[in-house]
Design a protein around this motif. Structure first.
Motif, PDB file in Angstrom:
ATOM      1  N   LEU A 105       0.827  -1.199   0.000  1.00 21.05           N
ATOM      2  CA  LEU A 105       0.000   0.000   0.000  1.00 21.05           C
ATOM      3  C   LEU A 105       0.865   1.254   0.000  1.00 21.05           C
ATOM      4  O   LEU A 105       1.944   1.266   0.603  1.00 21.05           O
ATOM      5  CB  LEU A 105      -0.916   0.033   1.230  1.00 21.05           C
ATOM      6  N   ASP A 109      -2.338   6.894  -0.123  1.00 17.89           N
ATOM      7  CA  ASP A 109      -3.682   6.450  -0.497  1.00 17.89           C
ATOM      8  C   ASP A 109      -4.641   6.534   0.690  1.00 17.89           C
ATOM      9  O   ASP A 109      -4.210   6.583   1.846  1.00 17.89           O
ATOM     10  CB  ASP A 109      -3.640   5.006  -1.003  1.00 17.89           C
ATOM     11  N   HIS A 113      -8.162   1.465   2.120  1.00 18.11           N
ATOM     12  CA  HIS A 113      -7.510   0.301   1.513  1.00 18.11           C
ATOM     13  C   HIS A 113      -6.995  -0.674   2.562  1.00 18.11           C
ATOM     14  O   HIS A 113      -6.676  -1.826   2.234  1.00 18.11           O
ATOM     15  CB  HIS A 113      -6.343   0.747   0.630  1.00 18.11           C
ATOM     16  N   TYR A 127      -2.826  -7.888  -3.318  1.00 13.16           N
ATOM     17  CA  TYR A 127      -3.663  -6.681  -3.300  1.00 13.16           C
ATOM     18  C   TYR A 127      -2.764  -5.471  -3.527  1.00 13.16           C
ATOM     19  O   TYR A 127      -1.820  -5.237  -2.758  1.00 13.16           O
ATOM     20  CB  TYR A 127      -4.396  -6.529  -1.969  1.00 13.16           C
ATOM     21  N   PRO A 129      -3.359  -1.285  -4.521  1.00 11.41           N
ATOM     22  CA  PRO A 129      -4.306  -0.211  -4.832  1.00 11.41           C
ATOM     23  C   PRO A 129      -4.013   0.364  -6.216  1.00 11.41           C
ATOM     24  O   PRO A 129      -2.918   0.135  -6.771  1.00 11.41           O
ATOM     25  CB  PRO A 129      -4.051   0.817  -3.730  1.00 11.41           C
TER      26      PRO A 129
END
Length: 215
Positions: A105, A109, A113, A127, A129
């Motif tokens: 991440l 952001d 998230h 995962y 973003p």
């Protein structure tokens, strides 16, 4: 319940992540740490499913950055990892993924998230973003980051601990010129301070073995 440990050397960020995750009924925060040593102390004594950790977090016995992630993966293979970073550097994101961490991440952001990232890590899924995906897409469409010979020369001396004044003296250039070359090169690499520059240099071979101006 997903048992989560949070690690960051900034108390406000720790608090923000904790607040975001405590709103999830399926998440239990089992500990918070300020460096890699404190993180290891928690993981040594408590079962943890997911570790949410800052990438740049100096001061702990396991170090930080890529060496820390590699050590955590080796010592606690059952704990999945979510990495938080401010480094806008696609090559570094790839290096993080090579350690086995698939959830990364960007601290810039929204905190929204955090929850899906933790769930993805728990389920051993990747995962990223949109901001990180776009960064990596930009890397794949480019042939690489190119530094001029002089920019590379300046950065190599900077990461070796040489001051701008001394670099200017050695190269017979003005301090203003050296400072500008350093700033432009750092912008190309996506780093914003000397610590991030050192981390990039260490993980991408800026100290040695680089030929020409292609990074």
């Amino acid at each position: 319940m997903i048992r989560v440990t949070i690690a960051d050397d900034h108390p406000f960020i720790l608090s923000g992540i904790r607040h975001e995750l405590e709103g999830d009924a399926d998440v239990e925060i089992i500990g918070c740490a300020g460096n890699s040593g404190e993180t290891a102390d928690i993981l040594d004594t408590k079962a943890c499913d997911v570790l949410v950790t800052d990438y740049s977090m100096p001061g702990g016995r396991l170090g930080d950055g890529l060496p820390m992630l590699s050590a955590l993966r080796r010592l606690y293979p059952k704990t999945q990892i979510v990495v938080l970073t401010l480094l806008n550097n696609p090559a570094l994101i790839r290096d993080i993924q090579k350690t086995g961490v698939e959830v990364v991440l960007n601290k810039a952001d929204p905190t929204s998230h955090i929850r899906p990232a933790v769930r993805a890590a728990y389920l051993r899924r990747a995962y990223l973003p949109p901001s990180v995906q776009a960064m990596l897409a930009g890397m794949s469409s480019d042939r690489g980051i190119k530094l001029s010979k002089r920019e590379l020369e300046v950065l190599r001396q900077c990461v070796a601990g040489v001051s701008l004044v001394e670099i200017a003296r050695r190269t017979s250039r003005s301090i203003k010129t050296i400072s500008t070359q350093k700033s432009v090169a750092m912008k190309k690499l996506g780093v914003s301070n000397d610590y991030e520059l050192y981390q990039y240099a260490e993980s991408n071979g800026l100290f040695s073995g680089m030929q020409g101006s292609h990074v």
